[in-house]
Design a protein around this motif. Structure first.
Motif, PDB file in Angstrom:
ATOM      1  N   UNK A 177      39.250  53.172  46.445  1.00 31.23           N
ATOM      2  CA  UNK A 177      40.698  53.219  46.628  1.00 31.23           C
ATOM      3  C   UNK A 177      41.065  53.740  48.015  1.00 31.23           C
ATOM      4  N   UNK A 178      40.379  54.795  48.456  1.00 32.83           N
ATOM      5  CA  UNK A 178      40.671  55.360  49.779  1.00 32.83           C
ATOM      6  C   UNK A 178      40.416  54.325  50.869  1.00 32.83           C
ATOM      7  N   UNK A 179      39.263  53.655  50.803  1.00 31.88           N
ATOM      8  CA  UNK A 179      38.955  52.665  51.839  1.00 31.88           C
ATOM      9  C   UNK A 179      39.901  51.472  51.769  1.00 31.88           C
ATOM     10  N   UNK A 180      40.334  51.109  50.563  1.00 37.09           N
ATOM     11  CA  UNK A 180      41.345  50.048  50.434  1.00 37.09           C
ATOM     12  C   UNK A 180      42.641  50.489  51.121  1.00 37.09           C
ATOM     13  N   UNK A 181      43.054  51.736  50.877  1.00 37.98           N
ATOM     14  CA  UNK A 181      44.293  52.263  51.459  1.00 37.98           C
ATOM     15  C   UNK A 181      44.203  52.322  52.977  1.00 37.98           C
ATOM     16  N   UNK A 182      42.990  52.517  53.487  1.00 40.53           N
ATOM     17  CA  UNK A 182      42.773  52.538  54.945  1.00 40.53           C
ATOM     18  C   UNK A 182      42.504  51.140  55.498  1.00 40.53           C
ATOM     19  N   UNK A 183      42.595  50.142  54.620  1.00 44.16           N
ATOM     20  CA  UNK A 183      42.403  48.729  54.956  1.00 44.16           C
ATOM     21  C   UNK A 183      40.983  48.424  55.455  1.00 44.16           C
ATOM     22  N   UNK A 184      40.042  49.237  55.015  1.00 41.90           N
ATOM     23  CA  UNK A 184      38.626  48.966  55.279  1.00 41.90           C
ATOM     24  C   UNK A 184      38.086  48.287  54.017  1.00 41.90           C
ATOM     25  N   UNK A 185      38.404  47.001  53.871  1.00 42.27           N
ATOM     26  CA  UNK A 185      38.142  46.294  52.622  1.00 42.27           C
ATOM     27  C   UNK A 185      36.658  46.084  52.343  1.00 42.27           C
ATOM     28  N   UNK A 186      35.860  45.940  53.383  1.00 44.45           N
ATOM     29  CA  UNK A 186      34.413  45.784  53.191  1.00 44.45           C
ATOM     30  C   UNK A 186      33.824  47.029  52.536  1.00 44.45           C
ATOM     31  N   UNK A 187      34.230  48.202  53.033  1.00 45.89           N
ATOM     32  CA  UNK A 187      33.719  49.447  52.451  1.00 45.89           C
ATOM     33  C   UNK A 187      34.277  49.654  51.046  1.00 45.89           C
ATOM     34  N   UNK A 188      35.519  49.246  50.838  1.00 40.61           N
ATOM     35  CA  UNK A 188      36.110  49.367  49.505  1.00 40.61           C
ATOM     36  C   UNK A 188      35.290  48.576  48.500  1.00 40.61           C
ATOM     37  N   UNK A 189      34.955  47.325  48.859  1.00 41.49           N
ATOM     38  CA  UNK A 189      34.155  46.476  47.977  1.00 41.49           C
ATOM     39  C   UNK A 189      32.765  47.073  47.772  1.00 41.49           C
ATOM     40  N   UNK A 190      32.223  47.690  48.819  1.00 44.66           N
ATOM     41  CA  UNK A 190      30.901  48.304  48.731  1.00 44.66           C
ATOM     42  C   UNK A 190      30.837  49.309  47.589  1.00 44.66           C
ATOM     43  N   UNK A 191      31.904  50.085  47.419  1.00 44.07           N
ATOM     44  CA  UNK A 191      31.929  51.072  46.338  1.00 44.07           C
ATOM     45  C   UNK A 191      32.371  50.455  45.016  1.00 44.07           C
ATOM     46  N   UNK A 192      33.340  49.556  45.056  1.00 44.30           N
ATOM     47  CA  UNK A 192      33.818  48.940  43.818  1.00 44.30           C
ATOM     48  C   UNK A 192      32.702  48.165  43.109  1.00 44.30           C
ATOM     49  N   UNK A 193      31.841  47.508  43.880  1.00 43.87           N
ATOM     50  CA  UNK A 193      30.812  46.681  43.253  1.00 43.87           C
ATOM     51  C   UNK A 193      29.718  47.518  42.589  1.00 43.87           C
ATOM     52  N   UNK A 194      29.695  48.811  42.871  1.00 41.81           N
ATOM     53  CA  UNK A 194      28.704  49.698  42.248  1.00 41.81           C
ATOM     54  C   UNK A 194      29.184  50.255  40.902  1.00 41.81           C
ATOM     55  N   UNK A 195      30.458  50.044  40.607  1.00 46.22           N
ATOM     56  CA  UNK A 195      31.022  50.569  39.351  1.00 46.22           C
ATOM     57  C   UNK A 195      30.425  49.836  38.162  1.00 46.22           C
ATOM     58  N   UNK A 196      30.069  50.600  37.125  1.00 52.38           N
ATOM     59  CA  UNK A 196      29.557  50.030  35.881  1.00 52.38           C
ATOM     60  C   UNK A 196      30.675  50.081  34.843  1.00 52.38           C
ATOM     61  N   UNK A 197      31.406  48.958  34.642  1.00 53.53           N
ATOM     62  CA  UNK A 197      32.584  48.958  33.749  1.00 53.53           C
ATOM     63  C   UNK A 197      32.301  49.450  32.336  1.00 53.53           C
ATOM     64  N   UNK A 198      31.120  49.212  31.824  1.00 53.66           N
ATOM     65  CA  UNK A 198      30.820  49.607  30.440  1.00 53.66           C
ATOM     66  C   UNK A 198      30.842  51.121  30.255  1.00 53.66           C
ATOM     67  N   UNK A 208      43.088  50.387  37.576  1.00 52.93           N
ATOM     68  CA  UNK A 208      43.322  50.361  39.024  1.00 52.93           C
ATOM     69  C   UNK A 208      42.132  49.751  39.758  1.00 52.93           C
ATOM     70  N   UNK A 209      40.951  50.010  39.216  1.00 53.78           N
ATOM     71  CA  UNK A 209      39.725  49.478  39.818  1.00 53.78           C
ATOM     72  C   UNK A 209      39.791  47.956  39.919  1.00 53.78           C
ATOM     73  N   UNK A 210      40.156  47.279  38.834  1.00 54.34           N
ATOM     74  CA  UNK A 210      40.227  45.818  38.853  1.00 54.34           C
ATOM     75  C   UNK A 210      41.256  45.316  39.856  1.00 54.34           C
ATOM     76  N   UNK A 211      42.408  46.002  39.922  1.00 53.83           N
ATOM     77  CA  UNK A 211      43.456  45.564  40.840  1.00 53.83           C
ATOM     78  C   UNK A 211      43.021  45.727  42.296  1.00 53.83           C
ATOM     79  N   UNK A 212      42.568  46.931  42.661  1.00 52.12           N
ATOM     80  CA  UNK A 212      42.228  47.182  44.060  1.00 52.12           C
ATOM     81  C   UNK A 212      40.942  46.459  44.478  1.00 52.12           C
ATOM     82  N   UNK A 213      40.037  46.262  43.546  1.00 53.46           N
ATOM     83  CA  UNK A 213      38.835  45.459  43.815  1.00 53.46           C
ATOM     84  C   UNK A 213      39.267  44.015  44.107  1.00 53.46           C
TER      85      UNK A 213
END
Length: 231
Positions: A177-198, A208-213
């Motif tokens: 979320x922080x990197x998304x807010x700073x418009x560093x979308x590559x880094x945002x995705x880097x962390x979002x893709x590590x999330x284990x939804x289960x 919020x994760x699904x939206x910002x991802x």
């Protein structure tokens, strides 16, 4: 005495302790604050903490600030400081007591009164004393993100937490979320893709994760991936 009589006596004693403590708090508010504690033993400390929680929860239940709810929060704040003063006295007497929960309650009371700097200072002190406590690091980061708007400090706390637990969904989502807010979308995705939804996450963070991802993927022109997240 019969068992019922003993229970009644104990309940009456607890109520009297709370009433006596409340009177001392009123006195303390009218007099200059000092290092003397009005709490004499652990039983009184527990009763006082329960009373502070009652005032805090009653104030928060009103949803909107009122004269009564603000007064309740101020009472809770004074009582919690007295409890912490007693706890500090016990620590000085070489009797270790974990007061993190009470400090967090005091920080939340400050927040409810709009005293964000005071709340932040409490978390800073707690973390300096418990640098490896992931729970505290996340809570401090949340306050800096959502109340203070200090993303730099929040990242510091979250990166410290990440080094301890790199699989914690709350940490990953908040960093994303922080990197998304700073418009560093590559880094945002880097962390979002590590999330284990289960595993889920706290505070509706998965929503919020699904939206910002999805929006991060959108701004990176990965429209198919974005659609999969946003639908």
């Amino acid at each position: 005495f019969l068992i019922g009589d003993i229970v009644l006596i104990k309940n009456i004693k607890t109520v009297l302790i709370i009433l006596l403590f409340f009177c001392s708090i009123i006195y303390a508010k009218e007099k200059k604050y000092n290092e003397k504690t009005y709490i004499r033993n652990e039983e009184e400390a527990k009763a006082a903490y329960s009373l502070a929680l009652f005032y805090k929860e009653r104030a928060l239940a009103s949803k909107i600030p009122t004269e009564e709810s603000i007064e309740d929060l101020e009472k809770a704040k004074v009582i919690l400081k007295e409890v912490l003063k007693y706890m500090k006295q016990q620590q000085n007497n070489k009797r270790y007591i974990n007061n993190n929960e009470i400090n967090i309650t005091l920080a939340e009371t400050h927040e409810a009164l709009g005293e964000y700097d005071e709340s932040s200072a409490i978390y800073d002190k707690l973390i300096s004393e418990n640098p490896d406590d992931v729970y505290l690091l996340i809570k401090a980061a949340e306050r800096n993100i959502f109340l203070m708007g200090d993303y730099g400090k929040a990242k510091y706390y979250l990166n410290s937490a990440y080094e301890i637990d790199s699989f914690n969904n709350d940490i990953l989502i908040l960093l994303g979320f922080i990197y998304y807010s700073e418009r560093d979308f590559e880094k945002a995705v880097l962390y979002f893709e590590k999330v284990e939804p289960s595993k889920g996450a706290s505070n509706n963070y998965m929503q919020y994760y699904n939206y910002y991802y999805g929006m991060s993927e959108f701004y990176l022109s990965r429209f198919k991936k974005a659609l999969g997240r946003l639908k």
